[in-house]
Design a protein around this motif. Structure first.
Motif, PDB file in Angstrom:
ATOM      1  N   ASN A  13     -25.811  16.454  12.423  1.00 52.39           N
ATOM      2  CA  ASN A  13     -27.210  16.131  12.660  1.00 52.39           C
ATOM      3  C   ASN A  13     -27.473  14.744  12.100  1.00 52.39           C
ATOM      4  O   ASN A  13     -26.641  14.125  11.451  1.00 52.39           O
ATOM      5  N   ALA A  84     -31.509  17.840  21.004  1.00 55.86           N
ATOM      6  CA  ALA A  84     -32.907  17.426  20.864  1.00 55.86           C
ATOM      7  C   ALA A  84     -33.306  17.345  19.391  1.00 55.86           C
ATOM      8  O   ALA A  84     -34.052  16.446  18.987  1.00 55.86           O
ATOM      9  N   GLN A  85     -32.798  18.253  18.571  1.00 55.93           N
ATOM     10  CA  GLN A  85     -33.099  18.229  17.143  1.00 55.93           C
ATOM     11  C   GLN A  85     -32.503  16.999  16.474  1.00 55.93           C
ATOM     12  O   GLN A  85     -33.145  16.345  15.647  1.00 55.93           O
ATOM     13  N   LEU A  87     -31.644  14.179  17.960  1.00 60.14           N
ATOM     14  CA  LEU A  87     -32.324  12.987  18.486  1.00 60.14           C
ATOM     15  C   LEU A  87     -33.647  12.750  17.772  1.00 60.14           C
ATOM     16  O   LEU A  87     -33.945  11.623  17.365  1.00 60.14           O
ATOM     17  N   GLN A  88     -34.423  13.811  17.600  1.00 56.63           N
ATOM     18  CA  GLN A  88     -35.718  13.677  16.938  1.00 56.63           C
ATOM     19  C   GLN A  88     -35.558  13.261  15.488  1.00 56.63           C
ATOM     20  O   GLN A  88     -36.317  12.432  14.966  1.00 56.63           O
ATOM     21  N   SER A  89     -34.540  13.823  14.817  1.00 55.67           N
ATOM     22  CA  SER A  89     -34.297  13.479  13.415  1.00 55.67           C
ATOM     23  C   SER A  89     -33.958  12.002  13.264  1.00 55.67           C
ATOM     24  O   SER A  89     -34.488  11.315  12.391  1.00 55.67           O
ATOM     25  N   ARG A  91     -34.589   9.586  15.421  1.00 53.96           N
ATOM     26  CA  ARG A  91     -35.718   8.765  15.857  1.00 53.96           C
ATOM     27  C   ARG A  91     -36.759   8.607  14.754  1.00 53.96           C
ATOM     28  O   ARG A  91     -37.317   7.519  14.577  1.00 53.96           O
ATOM     29  N   SER A  92     -36.988   9.688  13.992  1.00 51.95           N
ATOM     30  CA  SER A  92     -38.040   9.649  12.982  1.00 51.95           C
ATOM     31  C   SER A  92     -37.549   9.162  11.618  1.00 51.95           C
ATOM     32  O   SER A  92     -38.279   8.498  10.880  1.00 51.95           O
ATOM     33  N   SER A  93     -36.293   9.504  11.270  1.00 48.10           N
ATOM     34  CA  SER A  93     -35.831   9.210   9.911  1.00 48.10           C
ATOM     35  C   SER A  93     -34.582   8.347   9.860  1.00 48.10           C
ATOM     36  O   SER A  93     -34.114   8.010   8.769  1.00 48.10           O
ATOM     37  N   ALA A 122     -27.002  10.238  20.378  1.00 44.98           N
ATOM     38  CA  ALA A 122     -28.379   9.834  20.070  1.00 44.98           C
ATOM     39  C   ALA A 122     -28.482   8.328  19.871  1.00 44.98           C
ATOM     40  O   ALA A 122     -29.442   7.685  20.313  1.00 44.98           O
ATOM     41  N   LEU A 126     -30.967   5.916  21.956  1.00 44.14           N
ATOM     42  CA  LEU A 126     -32.034   5.194  21.272  1.00 44.14           C
ATOM     43  C   LEU A 126     -31.772   3.694  21.178  1.00 44.14           C
ATOM     44  O   LEU A 126     -32.612   2.944  20.681  1.00 44.14           O
TER      45      LEU A 126
END
Length: 336
Positions: A13, A84-85, A87-89, A91-93, A122, A126
Motif C-alpha cells: 500500500n 483504489a485504496q 491510489l487514494q492513499s 494521492r492524499s499522503s 499508482a 498519478l
C-alpha cells in the motif's frame, strides 16, 4: 499488549497503517502457532531488504513487471478495489513505503519490479516518480523476496500462492524445491498439495477466480474430485454457464464442488463383444467364437458326439497349439 504488525513496512500500500491490535478469533496452537511465527519471520526478512538502503525516485515508465507472475489474471474488480485504496492513499499522503526494484537483467537502463506492484501502478497513473530501493539481486533471491512479501499481504489468495509456487518449481532453481519453500513459507507436505492444486486445468482456475476465502484443504478437496473420470468435463460445462460467471468467486468455487459431489461417477461404456462363427466343410460341427475384452470363448455344437470329441481334442492339444502360436508371433515380430 497490542501486537505490533510486522508487515507494516512492506505491505503493498502507499501508506503504512498505524499500529493497532490484530483481532484474533481463535487460539494459536501447534502447527498454527508455528505458521504464524514463520510468517512473522518471513515478513521481517523481506523488510530487511529495505532497511538501511537508500530510497531513490524512479520514473515508473522505466520499470517492467516481475518475470514471476503471482496473480491470477481474473476478477479484476477484486484487484481494482485493492488498487483504489492504494491510489487514494498515495494521492492524499504520498508514497510512504518504497517498492523494491532490481536492475533489469536484460534491458540496460531499465528496472524490474520485485514487489510494490500497486504502488508502481499508482505512481504511473498519478504522474509521480516511484520511491524505491534498487538492489542487485539474483533471480532466486528475487522470487524469494517477492513470495515473502506476498505472504505478508492479507489479500493474496491460496490459489495465487499455489500457482506462484508451481512457477518457481518449474524454473528449477534447485532439485529439492528449497527456493519455493523459502518463498512461500510452507512445509514440504503443504507445498506438495499446492503443486497438486496448481495442476487443475487453467481454464477452470480462471473460471473460478481468486476465491480469497477458500483455503488449502478445500482447494485440495476440489483437486481430488476433479481426478475422478468425467468430472473435469462436468466442471467446465458448469463454468461455461453465464449465470455461473455472474457469481462471486467463492460462490463459483462452492457451486462446482457441490456439483461434483452430487454427480455419480461416470462409468466407461462396456465394449460390445465381438462374435463370429466357424464350421468345417462337412458341417458336422459348428463353433461360436466370442471375444470380450480379455476373455475369449469357444462354444461347440454338433448333431452327434463330435462336439464333445473335438472339444476333448482341443483341450489335450492346447499346449502344442499355444507353442505354435508363440513361434508364429515371434517370427512375425522379428520379421518386422
Amino acid at each position: 499488549m497490542a501486537r505490533k504488525n510486522p508487515f507494516a513496512s512492506i505491505m503493498d500500500n502507499g501508506n503504512a497503517p498505524a499500529e493497532r491490535p490484530v483481532a484474533r478469533d481463535y487460539t494459536f496452537k501447534g502447527a498454527s502457532r508455528s505458521l504464524i511465527s514463520s510468517i512473522d519471520e518471513m515478513a521481517a526478512q523481506a523488510g530487511k531488504l529495505l532497511e538501511g538502503e537508500t530510497i531513490i525516485e524512479v520514473d515508473p515508465n522505466l520499470v517492467d513487471q516481475s518475470f514471476a507472475n503471482d496473480r491470477l489474471n481474473v476478477d479484476q474488480e477484486d484487484y481494482e478495489a485493492d488498487y483504489a485504496q492504494v491510489l487514494q492513499s498515495i494521492r492524499s499522503s504520498g508514497q510512504n513505503s518504497p517498492a523494491l526494484l532490481r536492475p533489469h537483467p536484460e534491458r540496460p537502463g531499465r528496472y524490474m519490479l520485485v514487489f510494490g506492484r500497486l504502488r508502481w501502478r499508482a505512481a504511473k497513473e498519478l504522474g509521480l516518480r516511484l520511491r524505491a530501493v534498487v538492489k542487485e539481486i539474483s533471480e532466486r533471491d528475487h522470487v524469494i523476496a517477492q513470495g515473502q512479501e506476498n505472504t505478508a499481504r492479507a489479500n493474496t489468495s491460496f490459489i495465487e500462492k499455489a500457482l506462484f509456487a508451481a512457477d518457481i518449481v518449474q524454473r528449477k532453481f534447485d532439485e529439492d524445491n528449497s527456493t519455493a519453500l523459502a518463498a512461500i513459507g510452507v512445509d514440504r507436505p503443504t507445498l506438495s498439495k499446492m503443486l497438486s492444486v496448481a495442476s487443475i486445468p487453467k481454464e477452470l482456475l480462471e473460471a473460478i477466480g481468486r476465491a480469497k476465502a477458500v483455503g488449502r484443504d478445500r482447494w485440495y478437496e476440489l483437486k481430488l474430485l476433479l481426478d475422478k473420470p468425467g468430472n473435469v468435463d462436468t466442471a467446465l460445462a458448469l463454468a461455461s454457464n453465464s449465470d455461473f460467471q455472474g457469481m462471486p468467486s467463492e460462490a463459483r468455487f462452492d457451486v462446482i464442488v457441490a456439483k461434483l459431489k452430487s454427480s455419480k461417477p461416470r462409468r466407461r461404456a462396456a465394449q460390445a463383444p465381438s462374435k463370429r462363427t466357424w464350421a468345417p466343410s462337412d458341417g458336422r460341427v459348428a463353433a461360436e467364437l466370442v471375444a470380450s475384452g480379455k476373455k475369449f470363448t469357444i462354444a461347440l455344437k454338433a448333431k452327434g458326439t463330435d462336439a464333445t470329441a473335438f472339444g476333448d481334442y482341443l483341450s489335450e492339444n492346447l499346449s502344442e497349439l499355444y507353442e505354435a502360436f508363440r513361434r508364429e508371433k515371434r517370427a512375425t515380430t522379428n520379421g518386422d
